[in-house]
Scaffold this motif. Structure first.
Motif, PDB file in Angstrom:
ATOM      1  N   SER A  25      -0.523   1.257   6.355  1.00 12.73           N
ATOM      2  CA  SER A  25      -2.005   1.711   6.015  1.00 12.73           C
ATOM      3  C   SER A  25      -2.160   2.188   4.660  1.00 12.73           C
ATOM      4  CB  SER A  25      -2.450   2.908   7.238  1.00 12.73           C
ATOM      5  OG  SER A  25      -2.455   2.374   8.322  1.00 12.73           O
ATOM      6  N   GLU A  26      -1.228   2.873   4.016  1.00  9.95           N
ATOM      7  CA  GLU A  26      -1.222   3.331   2.756  1.00  9.95           C
ATOM      8  C   GLU A  26      -1.205   2.321   1.808  1.00  9.95           C
ATOM      9  OE1 GLU A  26       2.080   6.054   2.345  1.00  9.95           O
ATOM     10  OE2 GLU A  26       1.225   7.248   3.872  1.00  9.95           O
ATOM     11  N   LEU A  27      -0.363   1.415   2.259  1.00  7.53           N
ATOM     12  CA  LEU A  27      -0.508   0.040   1.183  1.00  7.53           C
ATOM     13  C   LEU A  27      -1.696  -0.837   1.323  1.00  7.53           C
ATOM     14  CD1 LEU A  27       3.260  -1.025   1.815  1.00  7.53           C
ATOM     15  CD2 LEU A  27       2.401  -0.024  -0.227  1.00  7.53           C
ATOM     16  N   ARG A  28      -2.232  -0.708   2.404  1.00  8.48           N
ATOM     17  CA  ARG A  28      -3.689  -1.496   2.655  1.00  8.48           C
ATOM     18  C   ARG A  28      -4.629  -0.756   1.697  1.00  8.48           C
ATOM     19  NH1 ARG A  28      -2.839  -2.045   8.299  1.00  8.48           N
ATOM     20  NH2 ARG A  28      -2.030  -4.396   8.652  1.00  8.48           N
ATOM     21  N   LYS A  32      -3.077  -3.616  -1.441  1.00 13.00           N
ATOM     22  CA  LYS A  32      -2.159  -4.631  -0.996  1.00 13.00           C
ATOM     23  C   LYS A  32      -2.356  -5.216   0.467  1.00 13.00           C
ATOM     24  CE  LYS A  32       2.180  -4.360  -2.135  1.00 13.00           C
ATOM     25  NZ  LYS A  32       3.662  -4.304  -2.187  1.00 13.00           N
ATOM     26  N   ASP A  33      -2.367  -6.484   0.598  1.00 11.26           N
ATOM     27  CA  ASP A  33      -2.563  -7.560   1.507  1.00 11.26           C
ATOM     28  C   ASP A  33      -1.600  -7.400   2.701  1.00 11.26           C
ATOM     29  OD1 ASP A  33      -3.448  -9.232   3.667  1.00 11.26           O
ATOM     30  OD2 ASP A  33      -3.051 -11.042   2.464  1.00 11.26           O
ATOM     31  N   ILE A  34      -1.524  -6.644   3.654  1.00  6.46           N
ATOM     32  CA  ILE A  34      -0.188  -6.186   4.440  1.00  6.46           C
ATOM     33  C   ILE A  34      -0.519  -6.787   5.758  1.00  6.46           C
ATOM     34  CG2 ILE A  34       1.036  -4.628   5.604  1.00  6.46           C
ATOM     35  CD1 ILE A  34       1.915  -4.516   2.488  1.00  6.46           C
ATOM     36  N   ILE A  35       0.346  -7.435   6.111  1.00  9.72           N
ATOM     37  CA  ILE A  35       0.493  -7.903   7.639  1.00  9.72           C
ATOM     38  C   ILE A  35       1.210  -7.232   8.279  1.00  9.72           C
ATOM     39  CG2 ILE A  35       0.964  -9.874   9.355  1.00  9.72           C
ATOM     40  CD1 ILE A  35       0.358 -11.812   6.983  1.00  9.72           C
ATOM     41  N   SER A  36       0.825  -6.521   9.360  1.00 11.95           N
ATOM     42  CA  SER A  36       1.657  -5.615  10.109  1.00 11.95           C
ATOM     43  C   SER A  36       2.238  -6.126  11.440  1.00 11.95           C
ATOM     44  CB  SER A  36       0.981  -4.254  10.473  1.00 11.95           C
ATOM     45  OG  SER A  36       1.559  -3.416  11.355  1.00 11.95           O
ATOM     46  N   ASN A 355       4.965  -8.355   1.991  1.00 12.88           N
ATOM     47  CA  ASN A 355       3.713  -7.524   2.368  1.00 12.88           C
ATOM     48  C   ASN A 355       3.738  -7.810   3.903  1.00 12.88           C
ATOM     49  OD1 ASN A 355       2.873  -6.975  -0.284  1.00 12.88           O
ATOM     50  ND2 ASN A 355       1.575  -8.558  -0.457  1.00 12.88           N
ATOM     51  N   VAL A 356       5.020  -7.960   4.557  1.00 13.23           N
ATOM     52  CA  VAL A 356       4.848  -7.918   5.976  1.00 13.23           C
ATOM     53  C   VAL A 356       5.508  -6.645   6.634  1.00 13.23           C
ATOM     54  CG1 VAL A 356       5.955  -9.321   7.855  1.00 13.23           C
ATOM     55  CG2 VAL A 356       5.045 -10.485   5.933  1.00 13.23           C
ATOM     56  N   ALA A 357       4.908  -5.748   7.306  1.00 18.33           N
ATOM     57  CA  ALA A 357       5.455  -4.759   7.935  1.00 18.33           C
ATOM     58  C   ALA A 357       6.276  -4.961   9.210  1.00 18.33           C
ATOM     59  CB  ALA A 357       4.614  -3.667   8.120  1.00 18.33           C
ATOM     60  N   CYS A 358       7.270  -4.593   9.499  1.00 23.63           N
ATOM     61  CA  CYS A 358       7.982  -4.786  10.755  1.00 23.63           C
ATOM     62  C   CYS A 358       9.113  -3.347  10.881  1.00 23.63           C
ATOM     63  CB  CYS A 358       9.119  -5.817  10.949  1.00 23.63           C
ATOM     64  SG  CYS A 358      10.084  -6.269   9.651  1.00 23.63           S
ATOM     65  N   VAL A 359       9.680  -3.274  12.112  1.00 17.94           N
ATOM     66  CA  VAL A 359      10.481  -1.896  12.321  1.00 17.94           C
ATOM     67  C   VAL A 359      11.821  -2.229  12.363  1.00 17.94           C
ATOM     68  CG1 VAL A 359      10.652  -0.025  13.802  1.00 17.94           C
ATOM     69  CG2 VAL A 359       8.531  -1.465  13.696  1.00 17.94           C
TER      70      VAL A 359
END
Length: 394
Positions: A25-28, A32-36, A355-359
């Motif tokens: 969320s912060e990066l967005r 930044k165009d983040i795909i979560s 720009n891809v978020a995972c865990v």
């Protein structure tokens, strides 16, 4: 004199998935165009007929306190759900409704566990299990199963971890983060191993019950092991199956003495769940179920695409799952090839460069893995894979 928080906080950490979502969320927000692919949350909206019932409840003034453990209408709907879908019979006094399945589990830990008790947690595990146990002053005992085991613990490995201090076994089926699901025969084998340990309670966390496409029909633990009915607490909720995460309604059914204790804990923390959400949950459990099948069909299509796509990227080891909306590939090959120190560093690389978020898998007790959620559109999944390939194969 310096002020500080309690000593128990030294053993507890914040949810890693929440931290990833906050970072995304912060990066967005920074542009930044983040795909979560980090969220364990359906991307579908709550079905309209459920929202309509909630609106009517507000208009009708259903906005007051309810019984601590849930309204009579909702407990009746849960009772019917268990009877019709799982062939399980519970009295309403054996049922509690809480602010999400997470609160049911937390209530259970505080109600059941004491200092010195041990709790068997099967790894990979949902991130909150160990910390809930620690908050109850008990000790989590981790029993591991990797991708080569299909992420399933054998009865022999389970028995080896048991002791006279063991008080609870947490069994998440289908599993977050792996999507693996135990068959009826596998559950029966686990149940048989527990017969000689009468002091152990089994909590069957079945929140992903309906997001399931295994070859065998889904089977609740208490159905597979009726001889352990009096020692089993079954936990479920409306969040995942009905796309109602924000409504915060979970429920549990099991031994009356445990439910009564959990109600007492809840009475001193949150009291009743939201009255309007309870009305909506009645509509979810008692109304048209076709949207559940439709959403699960969409998840299965995304699952098939993502698993095959990940298998096509060198360094990913991936297995097909039986349910949930997660892929859990082993990524040690990529970690080594890129001279990274850990799965956490790989996740950082993906969010910063792809720009891809995972865990990271280490959050689930499984270093060397990562969890990717496919609770998003196919277009987002395809773009995420394109971005991951670009970074990993560079």
């Amino acid at each position: 004199m310096s002020l500080s928080v309690s000593k128990r906080m030294t053993a507890v950490k914040a949810s890693p998935t929440s931290a990833i979502l906050a970072l995304a969320s912060e990066l967005r927000a920074s542009g930044k165009d983040i795909i979560s692919l980090g969220a364990g949350e359906p991307d579908f909206d709550t079905p309209q007929h459920i929202k309509d019932v909630a609106k009517k409840a507000i208009e009708d003034g259903v906005t007051k306190y309810t019984p601590i453990d849930g309204t009579a209408d909702l407990k009746s709907a849960i009772q019917n759900k268990f009877k019709n879908e799982n062939k399980l019979s519970y009295k309403t006094s054996q049922i509690i409704v809480s602010n999400g399945a997470k609160q049911c589990l937390f209530n259970l830990c505080l109600s059941l566990l004491s200092k010195g008790d041990e709790v068997i947690i099967l790894s990979p595990f949902w991130v909150s299990y160990p910390d809930m146990v620690r908050l109850a002053d008990a000790e989590p005992i981790i029993v591991k199963a990797g991708i080569e085991d299909n992420f399933k613990v054998t009865p022999e490995r389970l028995i080896a971890a048991l002791s006279e201090k063991t008080r609870l076994l947490i069994l998440n089926n289908p599993s977050n983060p792996t999507g693996a699901s135990y068959s009826k025969a596998e559950l029966q084998a686990i149940g048989a191993a527990l017969l000689d340990y009468p002091n152990i309670i089994i909590v069957a966390d079945e929140i992903y019950e309906h997001i399931y496409w295994g070859d065998d029909e889904f089977c609740s633990f208490a159905v597979a092991c009726p001889q352990l009915y009096d020692r089993t607490l079954t936990v479920n909720g409306v969040s995942k199956a009905y796309a109602m995460t924000g409504w915060r309604i979970g429920y549990a059914a099991g031994p009356e003495y445990l439910i009564t204790a959990m109600k007492t804990i809840q009475s001193q923390s949150t009291s009743n769940p939201c009255s309007v959400s309870q009305s909506a949950a009645v509509a979810a459990l008692s109304g048209d179920q076709s949207m559940v099948a439709n959403m699960t069909s969409a998840y299965k299509i995304r699952h098939d695409y993502l698993i095959e796509a990940l298998k096509g990227i060198e360094g990913f080891e991936c297995r097909s799952s039986e349910g949930t909306f997660y892929a859990f590939p082993r990524v040690n090959g990529i970690i080594q090839a890129r001279n990274l120190s850990s799965d956490t560093e790989l996740v950082e690389l993906l969010i910063n460069e792809a720009n891809v978020a995972c865990v990271p898998g280490s959050a689930f007790g499984a270093p060397g893995y990562i969890r990717l959620s496919f609770a998003c559109s196919m277009e987002m999944l395809e773009e995420a894979i394109h971005r991951i390939e670009r970074v990993i194969l560079a």
